[in-house]
Design an enzyme around this catalytic site. Structure first.
Site, PDB file in Angstrom:
ATOM      1  N   HIS A  22       0.816  -1.215   0.000  1.00  0.00           N
ATOM      2  CA  HIS A  22       0.000   0.000   0.000  1.00  0.00           C
ATOM      3  C   HIS A  22       0.851   1.266   0.000  1.00  0.00           C
ATOM      4  CE1 HIS A  22      -3.613   2.178   0.080  1.00  0.00           C
ATOM      5  NE2 HIS A  22      -4.312   1.438   0.917  1.00  0.00           N
ATOM      6  N   ARG A  23       2.126   1.163   0.340  1.00  0.00           N
ATOM      7  CA  ARG A  23       3.013   2.328   0.262  1.00  0.00           C
ATOM      8  C   ARG A  23       3.263   2.724  -1.183  1.00  0.00           C
ATOM      9  NH1 ARG A  23       8.001  -0.216   3.411  1.00  0.00           N
ATOM     10  NH2 ARG A  23       7.494  -1.756   1.795  1.00  0.00           N
TER      11      ARG A  23
END
Length: 441
Positions: A414-415
């Site tokens: 998700h980064r």
């Protein structure tokens, strides 16, 4: 001048390996390019070559030795004209040898070797020599290395020494005398619970009710990387169903038209997984913002789609990488994967064949698994979990109809890949799977 043969680093993260066997014996003449020994890593068996001519004077680490530290001296070659019998074992590993034996394939740069004999630093204080793993374990446990006697080569502290020190009873610290003043603040709770010891786990089971099978290097590495991935990568999951009927029909046509040799054997046989690899690669190129790797300082945006493919092998799995899969034909991907699978089972893959990659495919459909979520393989930022194709009832033109559907789940870092971007990537993949002819042009 004698030349030290050092334990090579066959990957950027390798700290130790197993010396499987020597192919030369003491007294044998060797020349540049001769294979001296075989080294087992967690994923493959590699060959160590001589880089100079001479005589194998000393074998310092025998066949079958496990957990040999990178840059440890494993043997010595006497140069031309030198008396091999007079060559003594080195007192310490060279930190920057002029020559040493090298792996058959060029490895990534290895960490500098720590000299195994104690030395004084600039302040006259004795320096401790310990393996990187021993230092890391000691630091995590709050253990002072200066209190440990090393059992490694020339007194070097290795992992087993640290574990032995941790297992030994340690005196409880004396309580400090009470003093006036404010009460001390309670210490913060640990960020994660300490792992349960082996002996504690065994207490849950009756003696003799189980067989103890020691972990091999591969299983230890898989466990370490999975824990690392699950604890350091914020996973985000997206799922979609893909209709396979058009792809299955095209696959049948392509395989039926494959050229055949004089014995009637087809030149290739395309699998559904080959289509999946190609579709994911093309989707990554259509959505280049998702073809990335996260680092703390920058996003690495890849110029081609290198797709890893999880392959099950005895004792674990490995993920060989199909480089630039977006540019390769289905038949080329098929041939490459068959070669990878055969050499993976024989543990003959080279490190550069299973390291890196943009994303990966993990397909458990052949085992009847309908859907699942896969753990990302660092340093990649996504992995596609593929389930089985099965007949289901769907609605078409307002009426029920039968179709072959395949559920896939995309795990993303998700980064690097937000929900909307992951959805765009998955939509591009679904479009290619359901309109497979676009992968042939």
């Amino acid at each position: 001048m004698p030349v030290n043969i050092l334990m090579p680093a066959l990957s950027p993260t390798m700290e130790k390996g197993n010396l499987a066997r020597w192919l030369k014996k003491e007294g044998d003449k060797v020349k540049s390019g001769d294979v001296l020994a075989e080294i087992e890593t967690d994923k493959a068996t590699m060959e160590v070559e001589a880089v100079d001519e001479g005589t194998l004077a000393r074998i310092l680490v025998p066949d079958g030795t496990a957990d040999v530290a990178v840059n440890e001296v494993i043997g010595v070659i006497a140069g031309d004209g030198e008396d091999a019998s007079a060559v003594a074992a080195p007192e310490k590993s060279a930190t920057a040898p002029e020559k040493s034996a090298a792996p058959a394939t060029p490895p990534a740069a290895s960490p500098p070797a720590a000299a195994p004999a104690p030395a004084a630093d600039g302040g006259g204080k004795a320096r401790l020599f310990a393996s990187p793993l021993a230092r890391r374990v000691a630091k995590a446990e709050g253990l002072d290395l200066s209190s440990i006697k090393g059992s490694g080569p020339h007194g070097r502290i290795v992992e087993r020494d640290v574990k032995a020190a941790l297992a030994a009873p340690r005196p409880a610290p004396q309580a400090a005398a009470a003093a006036p003043g404010p009460a001390p603040k309670p210490s913060a709770p640990p960020s994660a619970p300490s792992p349960v010891s082996d002996e504690t786990v065994k207490k849950f089971y009756a003696p003799g009710s189980y067989e103890e099978i020691a972990h091999d290097t591969m299983r230890k590495t898989i466990a370490r990387r999975l824990v690392e991935a699950s604890q350091t990568i914020p996973h985000f999951y997206l799922s979609v169903d893909c209709e396979l009927d058009a792809l299955l029909a095209l696959r049948e046509t392509v395989n039926a038209q494959a050229p055949r040799d004089k014995d009637g054997k087809p030149a290739f046989k395309i699998s559904v997984n080959d289509f999946i690899i190609k579709a994911l690669a093309l989707a990554l190129m259509r959505v280049p913002e998702a073809n990335v790797t996260w680092t703390e300082s920058a996003m690495l945006k890849h110029r081609q789609a290198d797709v890893g493919v999880a392959v099950s092998i005895p004792g674990g799995l490995i993920t060989p990488v199909v480089r630039a899969a977006d540019t390769k034909s289905l038949s080329a991907i098929s041939r490459e994967m068959k070669d990878f699978a055969a050499r993976a089972k024989a543990r003959k893959l080279k490190p550069e064949e299973y390291q890196g990659g943009s994303s990966s495919v993990s397909n458990l459909g052949m085992f009847g698994i309908k859907n699942f979520s896969a753990i990302i393989n660092p340093p990649q930022a996504s992995i596609l979990a593929v389930g089985a194709g099965e007949k289901r009832v769907v609605v078409k033109d307002g009426a029920p109809a039968a179709a072959t559907l395949m559920s896939v789940t995309l795990s993303t870092d998700h980064r690097a890949i937000d929900g909307a971007l992951g959805a765009e990537l998955l939509d591009a993949f679904k479009s290619l799977i359901e309109r497979p002819m676009s992968m042939l042009v």
